[in-house]
Design a protein around this motif. Structure first.
Motif, PDB file in Angstrom:
ATOM      1  N   ALA A 151       0.896  -1.062   0.060  1.00  0.00           N
ATOM      2  CA  ALA A 151       0.036   0.157  -0.003  1.00  0.00           C
ATOM      3  C   ALA A 151       0.825   1.376   0.009  1.00  0.00           C
ATOM      4  CB  ALA A 151      -1.030   0.011   1.229  1.00  0.00           C
ATOM      5  N   GLY A 152       2.225   1.345   0.191  1.00  0.00           N
ATOM      6  CA  GLY A 152       3.057   2.383   0.416  1.00  0.00           C
ATOM      7  C   GLY A 152       4.246   1.997   0.880  1.00  0.00           C
ATOM      8  N   GLU A 153       4.961   3.106   1.580  1.00  0.00           N
ATOM      9  CA  GLU A 153       6.200   2.736   2.131  1.00  0.00           C
ATOM     10  C   GLU A 153       6.171   3.786   3.474  1.00  0.00           C
ATOM     11  OE1 GLU A 153       9.255   4.000  -0.671  1.00  0.00           O
ATOM     12  OE2 GLU A 153       9.104   2.184  -2.006  1.00  0.00           O
ATOM     13  N   THR A 154       6.972   3.387   4.221  1.00  0.00           N
ATOM     14  CA  THR A 154       7.512   4.044   5.536  1.00  0.00           C
ATOM     15  C   THR A 154       8.874   3.929   5.793  1.00  0.00           C
ATOM     16  OG1 THR A 154       6.609   4.619   7.631  1.00  0.00           O
ATOM     17  CG2 THR A 154       6.558   1.946   7.233  1.00  0.00           C
ATOM     18  N   HIS A 155       9.254   4.103   7.257  1.00  0.00           N
ATOM     19  CA  HIS A 155      10.575   4.000   7.770  1.00  0.00           C
ATOM     20  C   HIS A 155      10.510   3.506   9.150  1.00  0.00           C
ATOM     21  CE1 HIS A 155      11.611   6.342   4.215  1.00  0.00           C
ATOM     22  NE2 HIS A 155      12.674   5.623   3.893  1.00  0.00           N
ATOM     23  N   TYR A 156      11.241   2.518   9.391  1.00  0.00           N
ATOM     24  CA  TYR A 156      11.467   2.393  10.714  1.00  0.00           C
ATOM     25  C   TYR A 156      12.574   2.971  11.348  1.00  0.00           C
ATOM     26  CZ  TYR A 156      12.273  -0.872  14.654  1.00  0.00           C
ATOM     27  OH  TYR A 156      12.404  -1.421  16.139  1.00  0.00           O
ATOM     28  N   GLU A 157      12.681   3.572  12.332  1.00  0.00           N
ATOM     29  CA  GLU A 157      13.631   4.577  12.643  1.00  0.00           C
ATOM     30  C   GLU A 157      14.181   4.048  14.008  1.00  0.00           C
ATOM     31  OE1 GLU A 157      12.234   8.582  12.877  1.00  0.00           O
ATOM     32  OE2 GLU A 157      11.390   8.528  10.801  1.00  0.00           O
ATOM     33  N   ILE A 158      15.562   4.325  14.229  1.00  0.00           N
ATOM     34  CA  ILE A 158      16.173   3.949  15.416  1.00  0.00           C
ATOM     35  C   ILE A 158      17.143   4.962  15.517  1.00  0.00           C
ATOM     36  CG2 ILE A 158      17.773   2.126  16.595  1.00  0.00           C
ATOM     37  CD1 ILE A 158      16.839   0.017  14.593  1.00  0.00           C
ATOM     38  N   GLU A 159      16.935   5.820  16.607  1.00  0.00           N
ATOM     39  CA  GLU A 159      17.703   7.015  16.659  1.00  0.00           C
ATOM     40  C   GLU A 159      17.662   7.837  15.482  1.00  0.00           C
ATOM     41  OE1 GLU A 159      21.364   6.565  18.864  1.00  0.00           O
ATOM     42  OE2 GLU A 159      20.397   5.043  20.091  1.00  0.00           O
ATOM     43  N   ASP A 160      18.837   8.149  14.739  1.00  0.00           N
ATOM     44  CA  ASP A 160      18.973   9.044  13.550  1.00  0.00           C
ATOM     45  C   ASP A 160      19.007   8.122  12.465  1.00  0.00           C
ATOM     46  OD1 ASP A 160      21.559   8.220  13.741  1.00  0.00           O
ATOM     47  OD2 ASP A 160      22.361   9.891  13.402  1.00  0.00           O
ATOM     48  N   GLN A 161      18.785   6.881  12.401  1.00  0.00           N
ATOM     49  CA  GLN A 161      18.933   5.875  11.381  1.00  0.00           C
ATOM     50  C   GLN A 161      17.557   5.519  10.959  1.00  0.00           C
ATOM     51  OE1 GLN A 161      21.987   4.767  10.032  1.00  0.00           O
ATOM     52  NE2 GLN A 161      22.701   6.454  11.610  1.00  0.00           N
ATOM     53  N   ARG A 162      17.240   5.596   9.453  1.00  0.00           N
ATOM     54  CA  ARG A 162      16.108   5.215   8.754  1.00  0.00           C
ATOM     55  C   ARG A 162      16.199   3.943   7.824  1.00  0.00           C
ATOM     56  NH1 ARG A 162      12.476  10.204   7.083  1.00  0.00           N
ATOM     57  NH2 ARG A 162      11.930   8.347   6.148  1.00  0.00           N
ATOM     58  N   TYR A 163      15.066   3.193   8.106  1.00  0.00           N
ATOM     59  CA  TYR A 163      15.088   1.759   7.329  1.00  0.00           C
ATOM     60  C   TYR A 163      13.876   1.569   6.477  1.00  0.00           C
ATOM     61  CZ  TYR A 163      19.191   1.169  10.460  1.00  0.00           C
ATOM     62  OH  TYR A 163      20.321   1.383  11.247  1.00  0.00           O
ATOM     63  N   LEU A 164      14.032   1.487   5.301  1.00  0.00           N
ATOM     64  CA  LEU A 164      12.875   1.318   4.545  1.00  0.00           C
ATOM     65  C   LEU A 164      11.987   0.203   4.721  1.00  0.00           C
ATOM     66  CD1 LEU A 164      11.037   2.538   2.099  1.00  0.00           C
ATOM     67  CD2 LEU A 164      12.607   1.223   0.392  1.00  0.00           C
ATOM     68  N   ASN A 165      10.581   0.421   4.901  1.00  0.00           N
ATOM     69  CA  ASN A 165       9.634  -0.433   5.295  1.00  0.00           C
ATOM     70  C   ASN A 165       8.482  -0.527   4.328  1.00  0.00           C
ATOM     71  OD1 ASN A 165       9.500  -1.783   8.435  1.00  0.00           O
ATOM     72  ND2 ASN A 165      11.132  -0.700   7.600  1.00  0.00           N
ATOM     73  N   TYR A 166       7.956  -1.566   3.665  1.00  0.00           N
ATOM     74  CA  TYR A 166       6.687  -1.560   2.784  1.00  0.00           C
ATOM     75  C   TYR A 166       5.438  -1.554   3.813  1.00  0.00           C
ATOM     76  CZ  TYR A 166       9.791  -2.429  -0.950  1.00  0.00           C
ATOM     77  OH  TYR A 166      10.820  -2.660  -1.872  1.00  0.00           O
ATOM     78  N   VAL A 167       4.439  -0.700   3.524  1.00  0.00           N
ATOM     79  CA  VAL A 167       3.256  -0.990   4.066  1.00  0.00           C
ATOM     80  C   VAL A 167       2.436  -1.855   3.429  1.00  0.00           C
ATOM     81  CG1 VAL A 167       1.363   0.434   5.093  1.00  0.00           C
ATOM     82  CG2 VAL A 167       3.480   1.441   5.353  1.00  0.00           C
ATOM     83  N   MET A 168       1.808  -3.040   3.965  1.00  0.00           N
ATOM     84  CA  MET A 168       0.978  -3.864   3.263  1.00  0.00           C
ATOM     85  C   MET A 168      -0.278  -3.956   4.153  1.00  0.00           C
ATOM     86  SD  MET A 168       3.854  -6.700   2.437  1.00  0.00           S
ATOM     87  CE  MET A 168       2.800  -7.165   1.191  1.00  0.00           C
ATOM     88  N   ARG A 169      -1.197  -4.145   3.417  1.00  0.00           N
ATOM     89  CA  ARG A 169      -2.730  -4.190   3.795  1.00  0.00           C
ATOM     90  C   ARG A 169      -3.520  -5.436   3.233  1.00  0.00           C
ATOM     91  NH1 ARG A 169      -4.092   0.968   0.620  1.00  0.00           N
ATOM     92  NH2 ARG A 169      -4.819  -0.206  -1.282  1.00  0.00           N
ATOM     93  N   ARG A 170      -4.386  -5.770   4.018  1.00  0.00           N
ATOM     94  CA  ARG A 170      -5.278  -6.982   3.455  1.00  0.00           C
ATOM     95  C   ARG A 170      -6.713  -6.668   4.155  1.00  0.00           C
ATOM     96  NH1 ARG A 170      -5.447 -13.355   5.213  1.00  0.00           N
ATOM     97  NH2 ARG A 170      -7.561 -13.430   4.658  1.00  0.00           N
ATOM     98  N   ASP A 171      -7.533  -6.700   3.300  1.00  0.00           N
ATOM     99  CA  ASP A 171      -9.250  -6.793   3.453  1.00  0.00           C
ATOM    100  C   ASP A 171      -9.459  -8.171   4.469  1.00  0.00           C
ATOM    101  OD1 ASP A 171      -9.561  -4.550   2.513  1.00  0.00           O
ATOM    102  OD2 ASP A 171     -10.097  -5.507   0.386  1.00  0.00           O
ATOM    103  N   LEU A 172     -10.286  -8.091   5.226  1.00  0.00           N
ATOM    104  CA  LEU A 172     -10.713  -9.300   6.003  1.00  0.00           C
ATOM    105  C   LEU A 172     -11.865  -9.935   5.487  1.00  0.00           C
ATOM    106  CD1 LEU A 172     -10.121  -7.888   9.749  1.00  0.00           C
ATOM    107  CD2 LEU A 172      -8.701  -9.164   8.246  1.00  0.00           C
TER     108      LEU A 172
END
Length: 172
Positions: A151-172
């Motif tokens: 569904a898109g992208e976000t970042h996982y952050e640890i202090e000043d470091q950022r790591y690319l994450n994908y946002v995934m969704r699912r209908d129930l």
């Protein structure tokens, strides 16, 4: 080898087991080149027993565990009222899905999300979302097999470091 999987609600007394499980899976999944103090400090902060105890007690969270005759070998954590980082997602996040590597392929990786999805559905939700590290191709493929879509992208952050994450969704 698939076995019967006992799934139950997490209890306060499970906090130390869930902390150990979280550290084991997180370090094994994301730290592949040696453990630096930066990542070790993050893991010990993020997965401290007291922090897990607080998450278990939080009424906005549902923590389900898989258990064998010896102890806990997996967990899923859903967070209600979670603000998704991208549009068109629900307010229910699958914040964590961890299965000990030696228990993967035994049905826990399917039983835990199925139980979590059932819980979200029975609470009246029609969609869930999660964030997964963009380099974790095994997890991405697993979620896609379970009908999650990017569904898109976000970042996982640890202090000043950022790591690319994908946002995934699912209908129930």
């Amino acid at each position: 080898m698939e076995v019967d999987v006992l799934i139950r609600k997490g209890e306060l007394s499970d906090a130390s087991s869930l902390a150990a499980l979280s550290i084991e899976v997180w370090l094994g999944t994301y730290i592949r080149e040696g453990i630096s103090g930066f990542f070790a400090d993050h893991a010990f902060r993020e997965f401290a027993t007291e922090r897990l105890r607080s998450r278990i007690a939080d009424r906005q969270r549902t923590i389900l565990v898989s258990q064998n005759v010896v102890g806990i070998d997996g967990m899923i954590e859903l967070v209600a009222s979670a603000v998704a980082p991208v549009a068109d997602c629900s307010d229910v996040e699958i914040a964590t899905l961890y299965v000990q590597p030696r228990h993967q392929g035994t049905g826990r990786g399917l039983a835990l999300p199925n139980a979590g999805l059932d819980s979200a559905r029975s609470s009246g939700h029609s969609r869930v979302w999660l964030a997964v590290n963009a380099k974790n191709t095994d997890a991405i493929a697993f979620y896609q097999r379970q009908s999650f879509q990017k569904a898109g992208e976000t970042h996982y952050e640890i202090e000043d470091q950022r790591y690319l994450n994908y946002v995934m969704r699912r209908d129930l």
